[in-house]
Design a protein around this motif. Structure first.
Motif, mmCIF file in Angstrom:
data_model
loop_
_atom_site.group_PDB
_atom_site.id
_atom_site.type_symbol
_atom_site.label_atom_id
_atom_site.label_comp_id
_atom_site.label_asym_id
_atom_site.label_seq_id
_atom_site.Cartn_x
_atom_site.Cartn_y
_atom_site.Cartn_z
ATOM 1 N N LEU A 70 -14.578 -15.606 -9.191
ATOM 2 C CA LEU A 70 -13.684 -15.640 -7.978
ATOM 3 C C LEU A 70 -13.343 -17.227 -7.759
ATOM 4 N N ASP A 71 -11.928 -17.441 -7.895
ATOM 5 C CA ASP A 71 -11.639 -18.763 -7.541
ATOM 6 C C ASP A 71 -10.945 -18.614 -6.092
ATOM 7 N N VAL A 72 -11.714 -18.991 -4.974
ATOM 8 C CA VAL A 72 -11.034 -18.669 -3.809
ATOM 9 C C VAL A 72 -10.559 -19.981 -3.005
ATOM 10 N N THR A 73 -9.332 -20.043 -2.642
ATOM 11 C CA THR A 73 -8.748 -20.927 -1.891
ATOM 12 C C THR A 73 -8.913 -20.811 -0.521
ATOM 13 N N VAL A 74 -9.343 -22.009 -0.014
ATOM 14 C CA VAL A 74 -9.730 -21.874 1.586
ATOM 15 C C VAL A 74 -8.747 -22.960 2.188
ATOM 16 N N ILE A 75 -8.016 -22.785 3.318
ATOM 17 C CA ILE A 75 -7.126 -23.422 4.015
ATOM 18 C C ILE A 75 -7.350 -23.751 5.447
ATOM 19 N N ASN A 76 -8.041 -24.904 5.776
ATOM 20 C CA ASN A 76 -8.037 -25.103 7.524
ATOM 21 C C ASN A 76 -6.855 -25.142 7.972
ATOM 22 N N GLN A 119 -11.009 -25.486 -3.199
ATOM 23 C CA GLN A 119 -11.237 -24.534 -4.091
ATOM 24 C C GLN A 119 -12.852 -24.173 -4.183
ATOM 25 N N ILE A 120 -13.116 -22.760 -4.105
ATOM 26 C CA ILE A 120 -14.490 -22.396 -4.048
ATOM 27 C C ILE A 120 -14.569 -21.443 -5.139
ATOM 28 N N LYS A 121 -15.469 -21.910 -6.206
ATOM 29 C CA LYS A 121 -15.793 -20.855 -7.301
ATOM 30 C C LYS A 121 -16.842 -20.038 -7.152
ATOM 31 N N LEU A 151 -0.340 -13.920 -10.736
ATOM 32 C CA LEU A 151 0.199 -13.407 -9.222
ATOM 33 C C LEU A 151 -0.278 -12.117 -9.115
ATOM 34 N N ASN A 152 -0.422 -11.251 -9.865
ATOM 35 C CA ASN A 152 -1.081 -9.791 -9.858
ATOM 36 C C ASN A 152 -2.202 -9.750 -9.557
ATOM 37 N N ARG A 153 -3.185 -10.981 -9.823
ATOM 38 C CA ARG A 153 -4.562 -10.991 -9.577
ATOM 39 C C ARG A 153 -4.886 -11.543 -8.380
ATOM 40 N N ILE A 154 -3.914 -12.096 -7.483
ATOM 41 C CA ILE A 154 -4.404 -12.771 -6.264
ATOM 42 C C ILE A 154 -4.543 -12.075 -5.236
ATOM 43 N N LEU A 155 -5.665 -11.950 -4.612
ATOM 44 C CA LEU A 155 -5.761 -11.247 -3.376
ATOM 45 C C LEU A 155 -5.955 -11.826 -2.253
ATOM 46 N N GLN A 156 -5.591 -11.471 -1.034
ATOM 47 C CA GLN A 156 -5.532 -12.189 0.211
ATOM 48 C C GLN A 156 -6.567 -11.447 0.930
ATOM 49 N N LEU A 157 -7.526 -12.637 1.391
ATOM 50 C CA LEU A 157 -8.846 -12.150 1.861
ATOM 51 C C LEU A 157 -8.887 -12.217 3.226
ATOM 52 N N THR A 158 -8.022 -13.397 3.970
ATOM 53 C CA THR A 158 -7.885 -13.229 5.530
ATOM 54 C C THR A 158 -6.557 -13.052 5.980
ATOM 55 N N SER A 160 -2.658 -15.316 10.556
ATOM 56 C CA SER A 160 -3.143 -15.885 12.068
ATOM 57 C C SER A 160 -4.552 -16.384 12.258
ATOM 58 N N ASP A 161 -5.402 -16.250 10.930
ATOM 59 C CA ASP A 161 -6.869 -16.585 11.293
ATOM 60 C C ASP A 161 -6.764 -18.082 11.241
ATOM 61 N N PRO A 162 -7.855 -18.669 11.909
ATOM 62 C CA PRO A 162 -8.005 -20.043 11.736
ATOM 63 C C PRO A 162 -8.154 -20.656 10.341
ATOM 64 N N VAL A 163 -8.729 -19.910 9.519
ATOM 65 C CA VAL A 163 -9.055 -20.101 8.061
ATOM 66 C C VAL A 163 -8.543 -19.045 7.191
ATOM 67 N N TYR A 164 -7.344 -19.665 6.539
ATOM 68 C CA TYR A 164 -6.926 -18.873 5.421
ATOM 69 C C TYR A 164 -7.426 -18.761 4.043
ATOM 70 N N ALA A 165 -7.786 -17.769 3.584
ATOM 71 C CA ALA A 165 -8.194 -17.555 2.214
ATOM 72 C C ALA A 165 -7.706 -16.582 1.237
ATOM 73 N N GLU A 166 -7.414 -16.881 0.006
ATOM 74 C CA GLU A 166 -7.080 -16.038 -0.903
ATOM 75 C C GLU A 166 -7.943 -16.180 -2.021
ATOM 76 N N ALA A 167 -8.090 -15.166 -3.015
ATOM 77 C CA ALA A 167 -8.913 -15.325 -4.258
ATOM 78 C C ALA A 167 -8.247 -14.867 -5.468
ATOM 79 N N TYR A 168 -8.446 -15.721 -6.530
ATOM 80 C CA TYR A 168 -7.818 -15.372 -7.808
ATOM 81 C C TYR A 168 -9.096 -14.788 -8.499
#
Length: 949
Positions: A742-748, A785-787, A714-721, A724-732
């Protein structure tokens, strides 16, 4: 939208080719011109040009050519061009190349067949590949192995296509049949790889059917077998035992790469003593058989890891590990000694020390230029052994005392410090050490070693004969008094111009770093072994070592001589019944001290005596003139008591460190008692039984479950967007030693399908993106998930920044870009606390050229609290002992040290003072060999030092 690239070719962009020129060259008959034109066409395509008009020209004039180079270039061209239209349908003109590919697959030349099959591995268009499948399968029976091995890869790539199982449903069966009859090792490796990836059960069946012949398989096939074993064991832990037997049988392979991989696989899969012992033995064999220093260092790292987790097994192999000392490389020797020192036990200590003694004797030959440095390492190692096991000190101390006169001052210092500690901790050796030291004292040529040796003589000469011998030895080394005559002084003044250069060299004034990290001015070059000054008459052999050093301007040593003589005379009063002898010695000693003061205040030397040394000698004269019981007690007892206290503190500190390292939190306090008879054996071998027992033990002690992992994530998760953005992304962010994942979760978050969604990343600092993430299509409100892998090349704070780019189904022409938050890679992930000696710290401090000075600016008001805050923020270790930081004096100076995963050293000196208003002021100085680590640490300290953040 950029496409993924399958090949990289150098291209001189200074001279771009025109499409018309290329077309003319392709239509001509000159082979060389055609080759150049094809290369230029490929370069233009790689640069993003389309040049569609060339396609028909190439089909007409290049396709029929029999030249092998042109055919290879044609395949590269066909690989790059777009083979589909905007809707994803194959272009009709691509049918033209199908016939050519079929002809190539039936070509009489094996090279043409092989490169064409390799080209097919990179094709994804089913319509082009489908008509070629019969020709691909025919090539599995070709006479040449080059064709067969590429045919297997082509079959595998076809089978892996989205509709591959419909196109070639019998592929695993065909390849398994091929594998049983194939003789070529590379072809067998490719076939086994195909089964491993596409039909794992068949691969396992083949492996167990041919298990007896496995040692005869080639290196490449054995490596794939190991990959399969790792994959199967991780998925199915219950069957691990039988696969471990396969790995142990592969340890007999003639290939060093295979046995190294086997050892690594054994350690990762099993904790059974038999398996670990086999792996450790393998590493020891590689350590001796490999000549490459890099390989030796890697193997030593693996042994070091084994030492941490399986010390009891590594203890048995300590002598095998020490055989690596035969390498002339100092890094290898240092690592070997470090590993061995942590494996010494009462059983093996004698063998280890005997080997170290032999190595010390070898360094006397002088064949290798770094013998002095190596000898220093060996002396430190023997010192450590003697402290842990005092009984071995008697066997080594006299051998090491031969090196007190070593020209390598650092090595000689280590010897004298060792002798000083042994003489205190081993009272039985005192007489023999003092006798030997007095016999060899005249040979010592370095001032620092002389100072320490004089202290030993002053403290440990206890009997009448020892005291008299000590005074006599010092008098002989000082030579006849006075140190100069009036005529010599006049000559010295006359010749001062001619000797200006040499005397400057001998007694240059330069700053030195004291133990607390502060600077002081030091007269005379103390770091080098001395030579006789040019001003003194006579040869070197006729001048005592102490006299030579005094005449070179070293009055600190003069003060040490005065203190030693004072202690000896005070002790002589206690042990000598004859008052006449005592008084005679008193007057001789006083004369020596006065002579030293006269020498220091004369113009005979370029620099006069420093005030500190002068005051010390005067104190000794006053003391001898008027002795009292209280003063006698201070000089004869308190000094030794302080030294004993220092040794006890050092011992306590080391014990605490060992205890801290040994404290591993287990899930339960009780050790698991395992009853072998109650185990269900069912034909299990001893190794399988051991492995199962070890797994049970790990479960019982909680070693399989690592606490705090979820909180860490949890400490290493960073919010990237933004939300309110159309695409939400966060990276572990996962930071390994040399790379970042970088394990990036992208949500439409929209109601539309997003097409060609791509994560575009760029880096700043010593970071490098390994591969560009591919494009994706995201359904409404779905996630992906995008690595992304990023390589790190040095300890420097880096920044990763980028965007998410996509097209919507409603408007394909317009691309939307969402800018991501920057990801700052923290330097703290790469540095870890480490230890080094005070001498090593000061040597590095003087050597390193990059310094970053940060002014203290904090709300913290307590000096020690501020120091602890800095240590916690920078992940560094305090080298200054706790005892030195005790008490309230309003001032604090401490040295901190850390090492990066790349082997870089980070040195920090904290010097702070409490002002009248209770605020802290001062400076934090950072030094390192590279600029990056100094700047990054400085930024970190500036950011964190305020406190509370």
């Amino acid at each position: 939208m950029e496409k993924s690239c399958t090949l990289l070719v150098h291209f001189d962009k200074g001279t771009p080719a025109m499409a018309n020129e290329i077309k003319e060259a392709l239509e001509g008959n000159d082979i060389d011109n055609k080759i150049e034109a094809m290369k230029k066409a490929i370069m233009l395509l790689l640069d993003g040009e389309t040049i569609p008009q060339l396609f028909i020209t190439i089909i007409r004039y290049v396709l029929p050519s029999d030249d092998h180079t042109i055919q290879k270039l044609l395949l590269l061209y066909l690989e790059i061009i777009d083979k589909t239209d905007s809707r994803g349908k194959v272009l009709p003109e691509m049918i033209l190349i199908c016939q050519n590919l079929r002809n190539n697959l039936q070509h009489p030349n094996e090279y043409i067949r092989g490169v064409t099959l390799r080209f097919l591995c990179r094709l994804n268009e089913t319509e082009i590949i489908e008509p070629l499948i019969p020709s691909i399968l025919t090539n599995l029976e070709h006479r040449h192995p080059f064709v067969r091995r590429n045919a297997v890869l082509a079959v595998m790539s076809v089978y892996k296509l989205p509709q591959g199982e419909q196109l070639l449903d019998s592929a695993p069966e065909i390849i398994e049949k091929f594998l049983t009859s194939e003789q070529d090792n590379s072809s067998k490796r490719n076939a086994f790889l195909m089964l491993f990836n596409c039909a794992q059960e068949r691969a396992i069946n083949y492996l167990f059917t041919n298990i007896d012949r496995m040692t005869d398989w080639g290196e490449q096939l054995q490596m794939v077998v190991l990959e399969l074993v790792k994959k199967v064991c991780r998925a199915n832990k219950a069957e691990k035992g039988k696969y471990i037997k396969i790995i142990i049988s592969l340890l007999n392979s003639p290939s060093t790469a295979v046995i190294y991989e086997c050892a690594g696989t054994l350690v990762s899969l099993s904790s059974a003593p038999t398996a670990i012992r086999a792996a450790a033995n393998t590493y020891c064999q590689l350590l001796l058989s490999q000549s490459d220093n890099n390989v030796k260092l890697i193997v030593l790292d693996r042994l070091n890891e084994l030492k941490t987790s399986h010390r009891e097994i590594m203890v048995e192999l300590v002598m095998d590990v020490l055989r690596a000392l035969s390498s002339p490389n100092l890094d290898i020797r240092r690592k070997t000694i470090d590993i061995a020192l942590e494996l010494i036990t009462p059983r093996n200590i004698d063998e280890v020390v005997m080997l170290l003694k032999k190595e010390v004797v070898k360094t006397q030959s002088g064949e290798h230029e770094k013998n002095g440095e190596y000898r220093q390492m060996l002396v430190q190692a023997i010192h450590t052994c003697a402290i842990k096991f005092p009984e071995v000190a008697s066997t080594v101390v006299h051998l090491l005392m031969d090196f007190l006169s070593d020209t390598n001052v650092a090595s000689a210092m280590d010897v004298v410090v060792f002798v000083r500690e042994i003489i205190e901790t081993n009272p039985k050796l005192r007489v023999s050490i003092i006798t030997r030291l007095l016999d060899t004292f005249y040979q010592i040529r370095a001032a620092r070693v002389c100072s320490c040796a004089l202290w030993i003589i002053g403290e440990y000469c206890l009997s009448l004969s020892e005291v008299e011998s000590g005074i006599s030895t010092i008098k002989n080394c000082l030579g006849d008094l006075p140190f100069y005559t009036v005529s010599e002084e006049g000559e010295a003044q006359e010749s001062s111009k001619s000797s200006q250069v040499s005397s400057t060299t001998i007694s240059s004034r330069r700053p030195v770093i004291l133990a607390d990290g502060t600077y002081a001015t030091q007269s005379a070059a103390l770091e080098t072994a001395i030579a006789p000054p040019t001003l003194v008459q006579g040869s070197l052999s006729s001048i005592g070592n102490l006299r030579s050093l005094l005449l070179s301007g070293d009055f600190f040593l003069g003060a040490v001589v005065a203190c030693t003589l004072t202690k000896l005379v005070l002790r002589l009063e206690e042990v000598q019944p004859s008052k006449v002898e005592v008084n005679r010695t008193f007057t001789q000693v006083l004369l020596i001290m006065v002579s030293m003061l006269q020498l220091g205040e004369s113009s005979f030397l370029p620099h006069p005596i420093d005030n500190d040394s002068r005051d010390r000698i005067v104190l000794c004269i006053r003391l001898l003139s008027n002795t009292g019981d209280e003063v006698r007690k201070i000089w004869l007892q308190s000094c030794r008591q302080s030294f004993v206290k220092m040794l006890a503190e050092k011992q306590r500190h080391e014990t605490e460190e060992i205890k801290a390292r040994a404290q591993i939190s287990y899930a339960q306090p009780d050790d698991l008692i395992d009853f072998y008879h109650l185990k269900s054996r069912k034909g299990m071998s001893q190794l399988e039984l051991e492995d199962e027992v070890q797994d049970d033990l790990k479960r019982a002690t909680g070693e399989f479950t690592k606490e705090g992992d979820d909180a860490n994530k949890l400490n290493r998760i960073l919010q990237l967007t933004g939300f309110s953005d159309p695409v939400y992304a966060e990276a572990y962010v996962t930071v390994h030693h040399y790379d970042i994942v970088l394990d990036v979760t992208v949500i439409n978050r929209t109601k539309e399908t997003l097409q060609n969604l791509c994560l575009e990343l760029a880096t700043m600092g010593d970071l490098k993106l390994v591969e560009r993430p591919q494009n994706y299509t995201l359904a409404p409100e779905s996630s992906r998930q995008i690595k992304a892998n990023i390589k790190v090349s040095s300890t420097e704070t880096g920044v990763i920044f980028g965007n998410i780019v996509y097209e919507t189904s409603s408007n394909v022409q317009e691309r939307t870009v969402i800018v991501l938050n920057d990801i700052h890679i923290d330097i703290m992930d790469y540095i870890s606390p480490a230890s080094c000696t005070d001498v090593a710290f000061r040597a590095m401090w003087a050597e390193f050229e990059w310094e970053n000075k940060v002014a203290v600016n904090t709300v913290i008001q307590d000096e020690k609290e501020f120091l602890n805050h800095i240590m916690k923020s920078t992940n560094m270790k305090c080298l200054t002992p706790i005892s030195a930081l005790e008490g309230e004096c309003g001032f604090l100076a401490a040295n901190l040290y850390a090492k990066s995963v790349f082997g870089e050293d980070a040195l920090v000196n904290v010097s702070i003072e409490k002002q009248a208003d209770n605020k802290l002021s001062g400076y934090i100085r950072i030094r390192s060999k590279t600029q990056g680590i100094a700047l990054s640490l400085g930024d970190k300290i500036t950011l964190k030092q305020k406190g509370g953040s």
